[in-house]
Design an enzyme around this catalytic site. Structure first.
Site, PDB file in Angstrom:
ATOM      1  N   LYS A   4       1.024  -1.223  -0.071  1.00 20.49           N
ATOM      2  CA  LYS A   4       0.201  -0.372  -0.538  1.00 20.49           C
ATOM      3  C   LYS A   4       1.025   1.284   0.393  1.00 20.49           C
ATOM      4  CE  LYS A   4      -2.433  -1.765   3.619  1.00 20.49           C
ATOM      5  NZ  LYS A   4      -2.138  -3.230   3.386  1.00 20.49           N
TER       6      LYS A   4
ATOM      7  N   LYS B  89      -6.135   2.927   2.874  1.00 23.69           N
ATOM      8  CA  LYS B  89      -7.087   2.707   1.747  1.00 23.69           C
ATOM      9  C   LYS B  89      -7.498   3.312   1.150  1.00 23.69           C
ATOM     10  CE  LYS B  89      -6.336  -2.258   3.504  1.00 23.69           C
ATOM     11  NZ  LYS B  89      -6.740  -3.138   4.426  1.00 23.69           N
TER      12      LYS B  89
ATOM     13  N   VAL C 279      -6.109  -2.498  -1.794  1.00 24.33           N
ATOM     14  CA  VAL C 279      -7.632  -1.751  -1.573  1.00 24.33           C
ATOM     15  C   VAL C 279      -8.669  -3.418  -1.249  1.00 24.33           C
ATOM     16  CG1 VAL C 279      -9.009  -0.342  -0.949  1.00 24.33           C
ATOM     17  CG2 VAL C 279      -7.274   0.134  -2.190  1.00 24.33           C
TER      18      VAL C 279
END
EC number: 1.1.1.3
Lengths: 183, 315
Positions: free
Chosen positions: B106, B205, B133
Protein backbone atom coordinates in the site's frame (compact mmCIF):
# COMPACT_ATOMS: atom_id res chain seq x y z
CA UNK A 1 -16.72 -16.13 11.32
CA UNK A 2 -17.25 -14.08 8.20
CA UNK A 3 -20.25 -16.18 7.29
CA UNK A 4 -22.87 -15.04 9.80
CA UNK A 5 -23.93 -12.20 7.56
CA UNK A 6 -25.21 -14.71 5.04
CA UNK A 7 -27.95 -15.74 7.44
CA UNK A 8 -29.18 -12.18 7.89
CA UNK A 9 -32.12 -10.94 5.89
CA UNK A 10 -30.73 -9.36 2.76
CA UNK A 11 -30.82 -5.64 2.51
CA UNK A 12 -30.10 -3.38 -0.39
CA UNK A 13 -28.38 -0.95 1.97
CA UNK A 14 -31.07 1.72 1.70
CA UNK A 15 -32.83 2.28 5.02
CA UNK A 16 -35.65 4.73 5.84
CA UNK A 17 -37.63 5.52 8.95
CA UNK A 18 -41.37 4.86 9.05
CA UNK A 19 -44.15 5.23 11.58
CA UNK A 20 -47.02 2.76 11.80
CA UNK A 21 -50.10 3.23 13.97
CA UNK A 22 -51.64 0.04 15.25
CA UNK A 23 -54.55 -0.72 17.52
CA UNK A 24 -54.28 -3.62 19.89
CA UNK A 25 -56.70 -5.59 21.99
CA UNK A 26 -55.90 -5.01 25.66
CA UNK A 27 -54.66 -8.50 26.45
CA UNK A 28 -51.32 -9.74 27.79
CA UNK A 29 -48.78 -10.54 25.09
CA UNK A 30 -50.58 -8.57 22.35
CA UNK A 31 -47.85 -5.95 21.99
CA UNK A 32 -45.13 -8.55 21.66
CA UNK A 33 -47.19 -10.47 19.10
CA UNK A 34 -47.72 -7.29 17.11
CA UNK A 35 -44.01 -6.47 16.96
CA UNK A 36 -42.75 -9.86 15.81
CA UNK A 37 -43.75 -9.37 12.13
CA UNK A 38 -41.65 -6.20 12.00
CA UNK A 39 -38.44 -7.95 13.01
CA UNK A 40 -39.33 -11.03 10.96
CA UNK A 41 -39.46 -8.90 7.84
CA UNK A 42 -36.15 -7.18 8.46
CA UNK A 43 -37.37 -3.99 10.15
CA UNK A 44 -35.49 -2.36 13.02
CA UNK A 45 -37.66 -1.10 15.88
CA UNK A 46 -36.76 2.44 16.86
CA UNK A 47 -39.40 3.30 19.44
CA UNK A 48 -42.85 2.33 20.63
CA UNK A 49 -45.44 4.75 21.99
CA UNK A 50 -47.94 2.64 23.86
CA UNK A 51 -50.83 4.93 24.72
CA UNK A 52 -52.32 2.82 27.45
CA UNK A 53 -54.53 5.65 28.75
CA UNK A 54 -56.17 6.21 25.37
CA UNK A 55 -58.82 3.94 23.93
CA UNK A 56 -59.81 4.00 20.26
CA UNK A 57 -63.52 4.25 19.37
CA UNK A 58 -63.50 0.48 19.03
CA UNK A 59 -62.23 0.02 22.56
CA UNK A 60 -58.67 -0.84 21.56
CA UNK A 61 -55.32 0.63 22.60
CA UNK A 62 -53.49 2.79 20.04
CA UNK A 63 -49.80 2.08 19.61
CA UNK A 64 -47.42 4.07 17.50
CA UNK A 65 -44.29 2.28 16.31
CA UNK A 66 -41.27 3.94 14.73
CA UNK A 67 -39.18 1.57 12.69
CA UNK A 68 -36.68 1.60 9.92
CA UNK A 69 -36.19 -0.72 6.99
CA UNK A 70 -35.25 -0.66 3.33
CA UNK A 71 -38.07 0.98 1.32
CA UNK A 72 -38.72 -2.15 -0.71
CA UNK A 73 -39.28 -4.12 2.47
CA UNK A 74 -41.81 -1.78 4.10
CA UNK A 75 -44.80 -3.30 2.32
CA UNK A 76 -43.74 -6.72 3.56
CA UNK A 77 -43.59 -5.37 7.12
CA UNK A 78 -47.12 -3.98 6.84
CA UNK A 79 -48.43 -7.13 5.15
CA UNK A 80 -46.78 -9.21 7.88
CA UNK A 81 -48.57 -7.18 10.54
CA UNK A 82 -51.93 -7.60 8.78
CA UNK A 83 -51.33 -11.33 8.25
CA UNK A 84 -50.72 -11.62 11.98
CA UNK A 85 -54.18 -10.13 12.54
CA UNK A 86 -52.86 -6.78 13.77
CA UNK A 87 -55.03 -3.81 12.90
CA UNK A 88 -52.83 -1.29 11.08
CA UNK A 89 -54.47 2.13 11.16
CA UNK A 90 -51.83 4.14 9.41
CA UNK A 91 -48.56 3.24 7.78
CA UNK A 92 -45.76 5.22 6.29
CA UNK A 93 -46.11 8.78 7.53
CA UNK A 94 -42.70 9.88 8.76
CA UNK A 95 -42.93 11.49 12.11
CA UNK A 96 -40.14 14.02 12.11
CA UNK A 97 -38.45 15.99 9.42
CA UNK A 98 -35.34 13.97 10.16
CA UNK A 99 -34.09 12.05 13.12
CA UNK A 100 -30.54 11.21 13.86
CA UNK A 101 -28.70 9.43 16.65
CA UNK A 102 -25.26 10.20 17.99
CA UNK A 103 -23.29 8.59 20.80
CA UNK A 104 -21.12 10.76 23.04
CA UNK A 105 -18.20 9.16 24.88
CA UNK A 106 -16.12 10.65 27.69
CA UNK A 107 -16.41 12.11 31.16
CA UNK A 108 -20.01 13.04 30.53
CA UNK A 109 -21.12 13.50 34.10
CA UNK A 110 -18.13 15.53 35.23
CA UNK A 111 -18.46 17.76 32.18
CA UNK A 112 -22.12 18.35 33.13
CA UNK A 113 -24.34 16.39 30.81
CA UNK A 114 -27.32 18.68 31.19
CA UNK A 115 -25.25 21.67 30.10
CA UNK A 116 -24.04 19.66 27.12
CA UNK A 117 -27.63 18.87 26.17
CA UNK A 118 -28.66 22.51 26.52
CA UNK A 119 -25.79 23.57 24.31
CA UNK A 120 -26.82 21.02 21.70
CA UNK A 121 -30.45 22.14 21.72
CA UNK A 122 -29.36 25.76 21.39
CA UNK A 123 -26.45 25.52 18.90
CA UNK A 124 -27.48 22.54 16.82
CA UNK A 125 -31.11 23.67 16.42
CA UNK A 126 -32.08 20.14 17.39
CA UNK A 127 -34.53 18.68 19.90
CA UNK A 128 -33.14 15.91 22.07
CA UNK A 129 -36.04 13.45 21.85
CA UNK A 130 -34.40 10.54 23.59
CA UNK A 131 -31.40 10.07 25.85
CA UNK A 132 -29.82 7.10 27.50
CA UNK A 133 -26.69 7.09 29.58
CA UNK A 134 -24.45 4.13 30.38
CA UNK A 135 -21.81 4.52 33.08
CA UNK A 136 -20.84 0.93 33.89
CA UNK A 137 -17.67 2.00 35.72
CA UNK A 138 -19.31 4.75 37.74
CA UNK A 139 -19.98 8.39 37.05
CA UNK A 140 -16.33 9.41 37.51
CA UNK A 141 -15.17 7.13 34.70
CA UNK A 142 -15.67 7.24 30.96
CA UNK A 143 -19.33 6.86 30.12
CA UNK A 144 -21.45 6.88 26.99
CA UNK A 145 -24.68 8.63 26.12
CA UNK A 146 -26.91 8.05 23.15
CA UNK A 147 -28.90 11.03 21.97
CA UNK A 148 -31.66 10.90 19.43
CA UNK A 149 -32.08 14.30 17.86
CA UNK A 150 -35.02 15.58 15.86
CA UNK A 151 -33.71 17.96 13.23
CA UNK A 152 -35.37 19.97 10.48
CA UNK A 153 -35.19 18.34 7.08
CA UNK A 154 -31.91 19.00 5.34
CA UNK A 155 -30.21 20.20 8.51
CA UNK A 156 -28.64 16.96 9.70
CA UNK A 157 -25.10 17.82 8.56
CA UNK A 158 -25.25 21.22 10.29
CA UNK A 159 -26.63 19.70 13.47
CA UNK A 160 -23.90 17.08 13.59
CA UNK A 161 -21.19 19.66 12.94
CA UNK A 162 -22.54 21.66 15.91
CA UNK A 163 -22.58 18.57 18.13
CA UNK A 164 -18.99 17.84 17.10
CA UNK A 165 -17.76 21.28 18.08
CA UNK A 166 -19.63 21.20 21.42
CA UNK A 167 -18.07 17.80 22.12
CA UNK A 168 -14.59 19.10 21.19
CA UNK A 169 -14.89 21.95 23.68
CA UNK A 170 -15.74 19.47 26.43
CA UNK A 171 -13.14 16.88 25.44
CA UNK A 172 -15.81 14.34 24.54
CA UNK A 173 -15.74 12.17 21.46
CA UNK A 174 -18.71 11.71 19.16
CA UNK A 175 -19.63 8.55 17.31
CA UNK A 176 -21.49 10.11 14.41
CA UNK A 177 -23.99 8.50 12.11
CA UNK A 178 -22.96 7.98 8.52
CA UNK A 179 -25.04 10.28 6.33
CA UNK A 180 -25.38 8.83 2.88
CA UNK A 181 -24.09 5.52 4.17
CA UNK A 182 -27.61 4.14 4.24
CA UNK A 183 -28.46 5.07 0.69
CA UNK B 1 3.00 -13.33 -18.34
CA UNK B 2 6.39 -13.91 -16.70
CA UNK B 3 6.21 -12.78 -13.07
CA UNK B 4 9.03 -11.60 -10.82
CA UNK B 5 7.67 -11.74 -7.29
CA UNK B 6 9.33 -9.51 -4.73
CA UNK B 7 8.35 -10.37 -1.16
CA UNK B 8 7.84 -13.90 0.15
CA UNK B 9 5.34 -13.22 2.93
CA UNK B 10 1.76 -14.52 2.90
CA UNK B 11 0.81 -12.62 -0.26
CA UNK B 12 4.01 -13.06 -2.29
CA UNK B 13 4.17 -16.79 -1.71
CA UNK B 14 0.48 -17.25 -2.54
CA UNK B 15 0.98 -15.34 -5.79
CA UNK B 16 3.87 -17.63 -6.65
CA UNK B 17 1.88 -20.74 -5.75
CA UNK B 18 -1.29 -19.75 -7.63
CA UNK B 19 0.31 -18.13 -10.72
CA UNK B 20 0.31 -21.35 -12.75
CA UNK B 21 -3.42 -21.81 -12.21
CA UNK B 22 -3.95 -18.37 -13.75
CA UNK B 23 -1.78 -19.16 -16.75
CA UNK B 24 1.32 -17.25 -15.67
CA UNK B 25 4.88 -18.27 -15.02
CA UNK B 26 7.09 -17.27 -12.08
CA UNK B 27 10.65 -16.53 -13.23
CA UNK B 28 11.91 -15.00 -9.97
CA UNK B 29 10.99 -14.96 -6.31
CA UNK B 30 12.85 -12.91 -3.73
CA UNK B 31 12.64 -11.96 -0.08
CA UNK B 32 14.71 -9.16 1.45
CA UNK B 33 17.96 -11.15 1.35
CA UNK B 34 17.84 -13.93 -1.23
CA UNK B 35 16.25 -14.84 -4.54
CA UNK B 36 15.69 -17.71 -6.85
CA UNK B 37 15.75 -16.87 -10.53
CA UNK B 38 15.19 -19.07 -13.58
CA UNK B 39 14.19 -17.80 -17.01
CA UNK B 40 12.42 -21.12 -17.67
CA UNK B 41 10.30 -20.80 -14.52
CA UNK B 42 11.37 -21.42 -10.95
CA UNK B 43 10.38 -24.39 -8.81
CA UNK B 44 8.11 -22.50 -6.39
CA UNK B 45 7.39 -25.27 -3.93
CA UNK B 46 10.99 -26.30 -3.35
CA UNK B 47 12.04 -22.65 -2.95
CA UNK B 48 9.35 -22.15 -0.31
CA UNK B 49 10.28 -25.40 1.40
CA UNK B 50 13.85 -24.14 1.68
CA UNK B 51 12.65 -20.87 3.18
CA UNK B 52 10.37 -22.68 5.66
CA UNK B 53 13.33 -24.80 6.74
CA UNK B 54 15.23 -21.64 7.56
CA UNK B 55 17.48 -21.72 4.47
CA UNK B 56 17.82 -19.19 1.67
CA UNK B 57 15.08 -19.11 -1.00
CA UNK B 58 17.78 -19.58 -3.60
CA UNK B 59 21.37 -18.78 -4.39
CA UNK B 60 20.69 -15.50 -6.23
CA UNK B 61 20.58 -12.01 -4.74
CA UNK B 62 17.42 -9.88 -4.83
CA UNK B 63 19.26 -7.62 -7.29
CA UNK B 64 19.40 -10.47 -9.83
CA UNK B 65 15.60 -10.60 -9.85
CA UNK B 66 15.60 -7.28 -11.74
CA UNK B 67 18.13 -8.54 -14.24
CA UNK B 68 16.02 -11.47 -15.39
CA UNK B 69 13.62 -11.29 -18.30
CA UNK B 70 10.22 -10.69 -16.68
CA UNK B 71 7.00 -8.96 -17.77
CA UNK B 72 5.46 -8.02 -14.44
CA UNK B 73 7.07 -7.13 -11.14
CA UNK B 74 4.79 -8.17 -8.26
CA UNK B 75 5.65 -5.85 -5.36
CA UNK B 76 4.54 -7.69 -2.23
CA UNK B 77 7.01 -6.41 0.35
CA UNK B 78 5.67 -5.02 3.66
CA UNK B 79 3.91 -1.64 3.58
CA UNK B 80 6.10 1.21 4.77
CA UNK B 81 4.98 4.79 5.39
CA UNK B 82 6.58 8.15 4.68
CA UNK B 83 8.86 7.66 1.65
CA UNK B 84 7.33 4.16 1.09
CA UNK B 85 10.78 2.66 0.56
CA UNK B 86 12.03 0.26 -0.61
CA UNK B 87 8.73 -0.53 -2.34
CA UNK B 88 8.70 2.71 -4.31
CA UNK B 89 12.19 2.16 -5.74
CA UNK B 90 11.32 -1.39 -6.75
CA UNK B 91 8.35 -0.15 -8.79
CA UNK B 92 10.37 2.72 -10.25
CA UNK B 93 13.00 0.30 -11.41
CA UNK B 94 10.42 -1.94 -13.13
CA UNK B 95 8.79 1.03 -14.88
CA UNK B 96 12.15 2.47 -15.94
CA UNK B 97 12.92 -0.91 -17.48
CA UNK B 98 9.58 -0.69 -19.35
CA UNK B 99 7.98 -3.50 -17.37
CA UNK B 100 4.61 -3.66 -15.63
CA UNK B 101 4.30 -3.48 -11.84
CA UNK B 102 1.46 -4.89 -9.76
CA UNK B 103 1.47 -3.77 -6.14
CA UNK B 104 0.17 -5.49 -3.04
CA UNK B 105 2.19 -2.96 -1.03
CA UNK B 106 0.00 0.00 0.00
CA UNK B 107 2.84 2.40 0.82
CA UNK B 108 3.81 3.72 -2.63
CA UNK B 109 0.21 4.11 -3.84
CA UNK B 110 -0.94 5.87 -0.69
CA UNK B 111 2.12 8.06 -0.13
CA UNK B 112 3.64 8.74 -3.60
CA UNK B 113 0.77 8.33 -6.05
CA UNK B 114 1.63 11.23 -8.38
CA UNK B 115 5.26 10.13 -8.69
CA UNK B 116 4.13 6.62 -9.62
CA UNK B 117 1.80 7.99 -12.29
CA UNK B 118 4.57 10.22 -13.67
CA UNK B 119 6.90 7.23 -13.95
CA UNK B 120 4.13 5.22 -15.58
CA UNK B 121 3.59 7.91 -18.24
CA UNK B 122 7.28 7.64 -19.19
CA UNK B 123 7.18 3.85 -19.30
CA UNK B 124 5.89 1.23 -21.70
CA UNK B 125 4.69 -0.62 -18.63
CA UNK B 126 1.73 0.19 -16.40
CA UNK B 127 0.92 -0.15 -12.72
CA UNK B 128 -2.06 -1.82 -11.09
CA UNK B 129 -2.80 -2.19 -7.38
CA UNK B 130 -6.17 -3.89 -6.75
CA UNK B 131 -4.64 -5.94 -3.89
CA UNK B 132 -3.84 -2.82 -1.86
CA UNK B 133 -7.52 -2.11 -1.15
CA UNK B 134 -9.78 -4.79 0.30
CA UNK B 135 -7.84 -7.96 -0.56
CA UNK B 136 -9.93 -10.26 -2.72
CA UNK B 137 -12.74 -7.74 -3.22
CA UNK B 138 -12.76 -6.14 -6.68
CA UNK B 139 -12.99 -2.49 -5.64
CA UNK B 140 -10.57 -0.64 -7.90
CA UNK B 141 -11.64 -2.58 -10.98
CA UNK B 142 -15.27 -1.79 -10.16
CA UNK B 143 -14.36 1.90 -9.95
CA UNK B 144 -12.36 1.60 -13.17
CA UNK B 145 -15.33 -0.03 -14.92
CA UNK B 146 -17.71 2.69 -13.70
CA UNK B 147 -15.02 5.26 -14.58
CA UNK B 148 -13.61 7.14 -11.59
CA UNK B 149 -15.30 10.39 -12.73
CA UNK B 150 -18.73 8.82 -12.22
CA UNK B 151 -17.94 7.67 -8.69
CA UNK B 152 -18.82 10.30 -6.09
CA UNK B 153 -17.76 8.51 -2.89
CA UNK B 154 -16.52 5.22 -1.54
CA UNK B 155 -17.41 4.21 2.01
CA UNK B 156 -16.98 1.07 3.99
CA UNK B 157 -15.23 -1.27 6.33
CA UNK B 158 -11.72 -2.17 5.16
CA UNK B 159 -10.00 -3.39 8.30
CA UNK B 160 -10.92 -6.86 9.47
CA UNK B 161 -9.15 -6.62 12.83
CA UNK B 162 -11.01 -3.50 13.94
CA UNK B 163 -14.25 -4.94 12.61
CA UNK B 164 -13.74 -8.21 14.44
CA UNK B 165 -13.11 -6.35 17.71
CA UNK B 166 -16.20 -4.13 17.36
CA UNK B 167 -18.36 -7.10 16.36
CA UNK B 168 -17.28 -9.09 19.41
CA UNK B 169 -17.66 -6.10 21.72
CA UNK B 170 -21.24 -5.63 20.52
CA UNK B 171 -22.16 -9.32 20.60
CA UNK B 172 -20.66 -10.15 23.98
CA UNK B 173 -20.96 -6.83 25.77
CA UNK B 174 -17.21 -6.89 26.40
CA UNK B 175 -14.72 -4.06 26.59
CA UNK B 176 -12.04 -3.26 24.05
CA UNK B 177 -9.02 -4.60 25.95
CA UNK B 178 -10.68 -7.93 26.61
CA UNK B 179 -11.70 -8.52 23.00
CA UNK B 180 -8.32 -7.36 21.72
CA UNK B 181 -6.49 -10.07 23.67
CA UNK B 182 -8.99 -12.63 22.42
CA UNK B 183 -8.36 -11.46 18.84
CA UNK B 184 -4.61 -11.78 19.42
CA UNK B 185 -5.07 -15.33 20.73
CA UNK B 186 -7.06 -16.21 17.62
CA UNK B 187 -4.43 -14.69 15.36
CA UNK B 188 -6.91 -12.11 14.02
CA UNK B 189 -4.96 -9.25 15.59
CA UNK B 190 -1.19 -8.77 15.44
CA UNK B 191 0.91 -8.71 18.60
CA UNK B 192 1.19 -4.97 17.93
CA UNK B 193 -2.27 -4.11 16.62
CA UNK B 194 -1.70 -0.33 16.56
CA UNK B 195 -1.75 -0.01 12.77
CA UNK B 196 -5.19 -1.69 12.63
CA UNK B 197 -6.96 -0.29 15.67
CA UNK B 198 -5.76 3.31 15.36
CA UNK B 199 -7.26 3.47 11.87
CA UNK B 200 -3.97 3.83 9.94
CA UNK B 201 -4.41 0.70 7.85
CA UNK B 202 -7.96 1.62 6.84
CA UNK B 203 -6.84 5.20 6.20
CA UNK B 204 -4.12 4.06 3.77
CA UNK B 205 -6.73 2.18 1.75
CA UNK B 206 -9.11 5.13 1.64
CA UNK B 207 -6.23 7.45 0.72
CA UNK B 208 -5.55 5.15 -2.23
CA UNK B 209 -9.25 5.31 -3.16
CA UNK B 210 -9.25 9.11 -2.94
CA UNK B 211 -6.14 9.18 -5.16
CA UNK B 212 -7.93 7.05 -7.74
CA UNK B 213 -11.06 9.23 -7.62
CA UNK B 214 -9.17 12.53 -7.81
CA UNK B 215 -6.16 11.27 -9.81
CA UNK B 216 -3.80 12.01 -6.94
CA UNK B 217 -3.42 14.66 -4.32
CA UNK B 218 -3.69 12.64 -1.13
CA UNK B 219 -1.36 11.01 1.35
CA UNK B 220 -1.87 9.67 4.84
CA UNK B 221 -1.30 13.07 6.42
CA UNK B 222 -4.33 14.47 4.57
CA UNK B 223 -6.66 11.93 6.19
CA UNK B 224 -8.79 12.66 9.24
CA UNK B 225 -8.33 9.47 11.28
CA UNK B 226 -9.79 8.26 14.57
CA UNK B 227 -9.26 4.71 15.86
CA UNK B 228 -11.44 2.43 17.92
CA UNK B 229 -9.28 2.23 21.06
CA UNK B 230 -11.49 4.66 22.96
CA UNK B 231 -14.86 3.14 22.06
CA UNK B 232 -16.22 1.66 25.30
CA UNK B 233 -18.50 -1.38 25.38
CA UNK B 234 -21.24 0.89 26.74
CA UNK B 235 -21.27 2.91 23.50
CA UNK B 236 -22.06 -0.24 21.52
CA UNK B 237 -24.81 -1.18 23.97
CA UNK B 238 -26.42 2.23 23.60
CA UNK B 239 -26.16 2.09 19.83
CA UNK B 240 -27.96 -1.26 19.88
CA UNK B 241 -30.91 0.29 21.76
CA UNK B 242 -31.58 2.24 18.60
CA UNK B 243 -31.09 -0.65 16.18
CA UNK B 244 -27.60 0.56 15.37
CA UNK B 245 -24.09 -0.59 15.82
CA UNK B 246 -20.63 0.98 15.58
CA UNK B 247 -18.19 0.21 12.78
CA UNK B 248 -14.82 1.68 11.83
CA UNK B 249 -15.95 3.35 8.61
CA UNK B 250 -13.76 5.00 6.01
CA UNK B 251 -14.96 7.53 3.47
CA UNK B 252 -13.10 8.67 0.39
CA UNK B 253 -14.27 11.44 -1.91
CA UNK B 254 -12.48 13.87 -4.17
CA UNK B 255 -12.55 16.29 -1.24
CA UNK B 256 -10.94 14.18 1.42
CA UNK B 257 -10.51 11.06 3.47
CA UNK B 258 -12.08 10.35 6.80
CA UNK B 259 -11.85 7.22 8.97
CA UNK B 260 -13.50 6.78 12.35
CA UNK B 261 -16.04 4.89 14.43
CA UNK B 262 -19.53 5.60 13.06
CA UNK B 263 -23.10 4.58 13.81
CA UNK B 264 -24.64 2.38 11.14
CA UNK B 265 -27.96 0.48 11.05
CA UNK B 266 -27.54 -2.98 12.58
CA UNK B 267 -29.20 -4.64 9.57
CA UNK B 268 -27.61 -2.28 7.08
CA UNK B 269 -25.21 -3.33 4.38
CA UNK B 270 -22.18 -1.74 6.04
CA UNK B 271 -22.64 -3.61 9.34
CA UNK B 272 -20.60 -6.62 8.22
CA UNK B 273 -19.52 -8.97 10.98
CA UNK B 274 -16.21 -10.55 11.93
CA UNK B 275 -13.28 -9.99 9.62
CA UNK B 276 -15.47 -9.49 6.56
CA UNK B 277 -14.93 -6.27 4.59
CA UNK B 278 -17.40 -4.22 2.54
CA UNK B 279 -17.38 -1.12 0.39
CA UNK B 280 -20.21 0.96 -0.92
CA UNK B 281 -19.37 2.69 -4.18
CA UNK B 282 -21.65 5.63 -4.77
CA UNK B 283 -22.02 6.36 -8.47
CA UNK B 284 -23.60 9.19 -10.39
CA UNK B 285 -25.53 7.06 -12.86
CA UNK B 286 -25.91 3.65 -11.28
CA UNK B 287 -26.79 4.31 -7.65
CA UNK B 288 -24.86 2.51 -4.95
CA UNK B 289 -22.88 -0.65 -5.55
CA UNK B 290 -21.79 -2.89 -2.67
CA UNK B 291 -18.85 -5.27 -2.82
CA UNK B 292 -18.19 -7.50 0.15
CA UNK B 293 -15.77 -10.32 0.86
CA UNK B 294 -12.46 -11.23 2.41
CA UNK B 295 -10.28 -8.18 2.68
CA UNK B 296 -7.11 -9.94 3.80
CA UNK B 297 -5.28 -13.24 3.73
CA UNK B 298 -2.54 -14.61 1.48
CA UNK B 299 -4.48 -16.56 -1.17
CA UNK B 300 -7.35 -14.05 -1.11
CA UNK B 301 -5.07 -11.07 -1.74
CA UNK B 302 -3.08 -13.08 -4.29
CA UNK B 303 -6.24 -13.47 -6.39
CA UNK B 304 -6.42 -9.68 -6.64
CA UNK B 305 -2.77 -9.53 -7.77
CA UNK B 306 -3.37 -12.20 -10.39
CA UNK B 307 -6.56 -10.51 -11.63
CA UNK B 308 -4.47 -7.39 -12.12
CA UNK B 309 -1.87 -9.36 -14.05
CA UNK B 310 -4.67 -10.67 -16.27
CA UNK B 311 -5.78 -7.10 -17.06
CA UNK B 312 -2.36 -5.94 -18.20
CA UNK B 313 -1.74 -5.42 -21.92
CA UNK B 314 1.08 -7.42 -23.54
CA UNK B 315 4.39 -5.58 -23.56
Amino acid sequence: MGEEIDDEPETDGGIRAYTVRLELVDEPGELLRALAPIADNGGNLLSIHHERGNITPRGHIPVEVDLECPPDRFDAVVDGLRDAGVNVIQAGAERYGEEVSVVLVGHLVETDLSETLEAIEADAAAAVVDLSLAAPDGIDAVSSARLRLAVDSGRVEDAIAAVRSIADERDLSVVEPLPGGDA
Amino acid sequence: MRLAVLGAGAVGRSVAELAGEYGHEVVALADSRHATVDADGIDVSSALERKDAGDALGSATPEELFETDYDVLVEATPTTLGDAEPGFSHVRRALEDDRHAVLANKGPVAERYEELRDLERESAGSIRFEATVGGAIPILSTIEDSTPEAVTAVRGVLNGTANFILTRMAAEGLDYEHVLSEAQDLGVAEADPTFDVDGTDAALKFVILANVLADGGFSLEDADVTGIQNVPGSALELAAEDGRTIRLIGEATRDGVRVGPRLVPENGALAVTGTRNIVQIETRHAGSLHNSGRGAGGPETATAVLSDVGRLPPL
